[in-house]
Enzyme design. Structure first.
Site, PDB file in Angstrom:
ATOM      1  N   PHE A 156     122.213  75.665  64.797  1.00 45.83           N
ATOM      2  CA  PHE A 156     123.532  75.165  64.408  1.00 45.83           C
ATOM      3  C   PHE A 156     123.772  75.529  62.950  1.00 45.83           C
ATOM      4  O   PHE A 156     123.050  75.092  62.054  1.00 45.83           O
ATOM      5  CB  PHE A 156     123.642  73.657  64.616  1.00 45.83           C
ATOM      6  CG  PHE A 156     125.048  73.173  64.475  1.00 45.83           C
ATOM      7  CD1 PHE A 156     125.978  73.352  65.495  1.00 45.83           C
ATOM      8  CD2 PHE A 156     125.479  72.557  63.306  1.00 45.83           C
ATOM      9  CE1 PHE A 156     127.300  72.937  65.357  1.00 45.83           C
ATOM     10  CE2 PHE A 156     126.800  72.126  63.155  1.00 45.83           C
ATOM     11  CZ  PHE A 156     127.704  72.325  64.191  1.00 45.83           C
ATOM     12  N   VAL A 157     124.788  76.354  62.701  1.00 49.27           N
ATOM     13  CA  VAL A 157     125.030  76.858  61.347  1.00 49.27           C
ATOM     14  C   VAL A 157     126.296  76.271  60.740  1.00 49.27           C
ATOM     15  O   VAL A 157     127.196  75.825  61.452  1.00 49.27           O
ATOM     16  CB  VAL A 157     125.089  78.406  61.329  1.00 49.27           C
ATOM     17  CG1 VAL A 157     123.755  79.003  61.762  1.00 49.27           C
ATOM     18  CG2 VAL A 157     126.228  78.925  62.204  1.00 49.27           C
ATOM     19  N   ASP A 166     129.658  81.815  70.854  1.00 47.82           N
ATOM     20  CA  ASP A 166     128.536  81.010  71.305  1.00 47.82           C
ATOM     21  C   ASP A 166     128.443  81.140  72.837  1.00 47.82           C
ATOM     22  O   ASP A 166     127.931  82.133  73.331  1.00 47.82           O
ATOM     23  CB  ASP A 166     128.805  79.573  70.825  1.00 47.82           C
ATOM     24  CG  ASP A 166     127.631  78.639  70.994  1.00 47.82           C
ATOM     25  OD1 ASP A 166     126.519  79.007  70.598  1.00 47.82           O
ATOM     26  OD2 ASP A 166     127.828  77.530  71.519  1.00 47.82           O
ATOM     27  N   GLY A 172     137.515  77.660  61.673  1.00 51.40           N
ATOM     28  CA  GLY A 172     136.249  78.262  61.220  1.00 51.40           C
ATOM     29  C   GLY A 172     136.332  79.645  60.608  1.00 51.40           C
ATOM     30  O   GLY A 172     135.465  80.032  59.834  1.00 51.40           O
ATOM     31  N   GLU A 210     137.109  85.806  64.710  1.00 55.56           N
ATOM     32  CA  GLU A 210     136.462  84.562  65.124  1.00 55.56           C
ATOM     33  C   GLU A 210     135.231  84.316  64.248  1.00 55.56           C
ATOM     34  O   GLU A 210     134.605  85.263  63.767  1.00 55.56           O
ATOM     35  CB  GLU A 210     136.098  84.686  66.612  1.00 55.56           C
ATOM     36  CG  GLU A 210     135.235  83.598  67.190  1.00 55.56           C
ATOM     37  CD  GLU A 210     135.870  82.213  67.226  1.00 55.56           C
ATOM     38  OE1 GLU A 210     136.411  81.785  66.190  1.00 55.56           O
ATOM     39  OE2 GLU A 210     135.788  81.555  68.266  1.00 55.56           O
ATOM     40  N   ASP A 211     134.887  83.059  64.059  1.00 57.13           N
ATOM     41  CA  ASP A 211     133.687  82.764  63.266  1.00 57.13           C
ATOM     42  C   ASP A 211     132.397  83.005  64.061  1.00 57.13           C
ATOM     43  O   ASP A 211     131.547  83.775  63.645  1.00 57.13           O
ATOM     44  CB  ASP A 211     133.739  81.333  62.690  1.00 57.13           C
ATOM     45  CG  ASP A 211     133.944  80.251  63.746  1.00 57.13           C
ATOM     46  OD1 ASP A 211     134.160  80.574  64.934  1.00 57.13           O
ATOM     47  OD2 ASP A 211     133.883  79.063  63.392  1.00 57.13           O
ATOM     48  N   ASP A 252     132.031  74.460  59.868  1.00 54.05           N
ATOM     49  CA  ASP A 252     131.804  73.058  59.511  1.00 54.05           C
ATOM     50  C   ASP A 252     130.737  72.365  60.347  1.00 54.05           C
ATOM     51  O   ASP A 252     130.394  72.806  61.440  1.00 54.05           O
ATOM     52  CB  ASP A 252     133.093  72.265  59.709  1.00 54.05           C
ATOM     53  CG  ASP A 252     133.400  72.061  61.195  1.00 54.05           C
ATOM     54  OD1 ASP A 252     133.536  73.075  61.909  1.00 54.05           O
ATOM     55  OD2 ASP A 252     133.461  70.902  61.641  1.00 54.05           O
TER      56      ASP A 252
HETATM   57  P1  5GP Z   1     132.128  79.025  72.439  1.00 55.61           P
HETATM   58  O1  5GP Z   1     133.379  78.752  73.197  1.00 55.61           O
HETATM   59  O2  5GP Z   1     131.802  80.485  72.314  1.00 55.61           O
HETATM   60  O3  5GP Z   1     130.955  78.260  73.004  1.00 55.61           O
HETATM   61  O4  5GP Z   1     132.331  78.358  71.057  1.00 55.61           O
HETATM   62  C1  5GP Z   1     132.651  79.042  69.955  1.00 55.61           C
HETATM   63  C2  5GP Z   1     133.016  78.079  68.863  1.00 55.61           C
HETATM   64  O5  5GP Z   1     132.097  76.993  68.806  1.00 55.61           O
HETATM   65  C3  5GP Z   1     132.921  78.753  67.525  1.00 55.61           C
HETATM   66  O6  5GP Z   1     134.095  79.417  67.210  1.00 55.61           O
HETATM   67  C4  5GP Z   1     132.632  77.586  66.629  1.00 55.61           C
HETATM   68  O7  5GP Z   1     133.838  76.971  66.262  1.00 55.61           O
HETATM   69  C5  5GP Z   1     131.822  76.655  67.490  1.00 55.61           C
HETATM   70  N1  5GP Z   1     130.385  76.862  67.222  1.00 55.61           N
HETATM   71  C6  5GP Z   1     129.484  77.576  67.922  1.00 55.61           C
HETATM   72  N2  5GP Z   1     128.285  77.567  67.342  1.00 55.61           N
HETATM   73  C7  5GP Z   1     128.416  76.824  66.217  1.00 55.61           C
HETATM   74  C8  5GP Z   1     127.534  76.464  65.158  1.00 55.61           C
HETATM   75  O8  5GP Z   1     126.343  76.832  65.100  1.00 55.61           O
HETATM   76  N3  5GP Z   1     128.067  75.709  64.157  1.00 55.61           N
HETATM   77  C9  5GP Z   1     129.366  75.280  64.166  1.00 55.61           C
HETATM   78  N4  5GP Z   1     129.773  74.532  63.162  1.00 55.61           N
HETATM   79  N5  5GP Z   1     130.232  75.611  65.143  1.00 55.61           N
HETATM   80  C10 5GP Z   1     129.760  76.381  66.145  1.00 55.61           C
HETATM   81 MG    MG Z   2     135.743  79.206  66.166  1.00 53.90          MG
HETATM   82 MG    MG Z   3     134.143  73.395  64.299  1.00 51.09          MG
END
Ligand code: 5GP
Ligand code: MG
Ligand code: MG
Length: 180
Positions: A154-155, A105, A46, A101-102, A161
């Site tokens: 959800f983006v 969440d 991402g 990081e992208d 992606d």
């Molecule tokens: P976390 O472990 O913080 O819950 O997850 C982070 C990862 O979940 C991000 O790096 C990303 O890859 C994915 N993610 C979280 N929110 C979104 C979203 O809105 N869209 C997409 N495509 N991936 C997300």
């Molecule tokens: Mg990520």
């Molecule tokens: Mg992904």
């Protein structure tokens, strides 16, 4: 899920992203001023567009490396289990490290990656995240630098992606399903 019809509504324009990255890169350059080398670690997949734009605005000697951790599968459901699918190529012991990081969440992915990299004893480790969804946090972790705080949507786009699609959009948009 990916077969449901959807459209993407623009949330953050390419121009707004570029302007924010310039500001972030200035702060990062200032923070690491004097470093012999900044190891910029992109979390695949991402962050690949973000890291490409960000490193070109950082005015320091930079090395780029990548790490892939599993988080989401092909849907929008978060997973608590974080696995390392691809590790760094280089050593980071005694190095200045910036993790890119992208999206932060729930925080599980970044927490896991941070602990892993800290166990390798870098001199300094900071985090730059393009997007942050603070309302979704389950583990208390904060990036040192955040591009934009966004609501719980959800983006996609700008490297991010939906079931491997839409990474090539130049802006960030939110997915809106047409079948309710
Ligand atoms: P976390 O472990 O913080 O819950 O997850 C982070 C990862 O979940 C991000 O790096 C990303 O890859 C994915 N993610 C979280 N929110 C979104 C979203 O809105 N869209 C997409 N495509 N991936 C997300
Ligand atoms: Mg990520
Ligand atoms: Mg992904």
């Amino acid at each position: 899920m990916p077969d449901r019809p959807y459209v993407i509504d623009q949330m953050i324009s390419a121009k707004a992203i570029a302007a924010r990255i310039e500001a972030l890169a200035r702060e990062i350059t200032e923070a690491f001023r004097g470093t012999d080398k900044l190891v910029v670690v992109g979390l695949l997949r991402g962050s690949f567009v973000f890291i490409a734009d960000l490193v070109r605005e950082i005015d320091l000697p930079v090395e780029v490396d990548f790490l892939e951790a599993s988080s989401y599968g092909d849907g929008t459901q978060s997973s608590r289990e974080v696995r390392i699918l691809k590790d760094l190529r280089g050593q980071i012991q005694g190095r200045d490290v910036l993790v890119v990081e992208d999206i932060v969440d729930t925080g599980f992915t970044l927490t896991h990656v941070k602990h892993l990299l800290e166990s390798r004893e870098p001199r300094r480790l900071e985090i730059c995240a393009l997007l942050d969804k603070p309302s979704r946090r389950e583990v208390p972790i904060r990036a040192t630098w955040t591009g934009f705080e966004i609501p719980d949507e959800f983006v996609v786009g700008y490297g991010i992606d939906f079931a491997q699609r839409n990474r090539n959009l130049p802006y960030i948009g939110k997915v809106r399903f047409l079948d309710g």
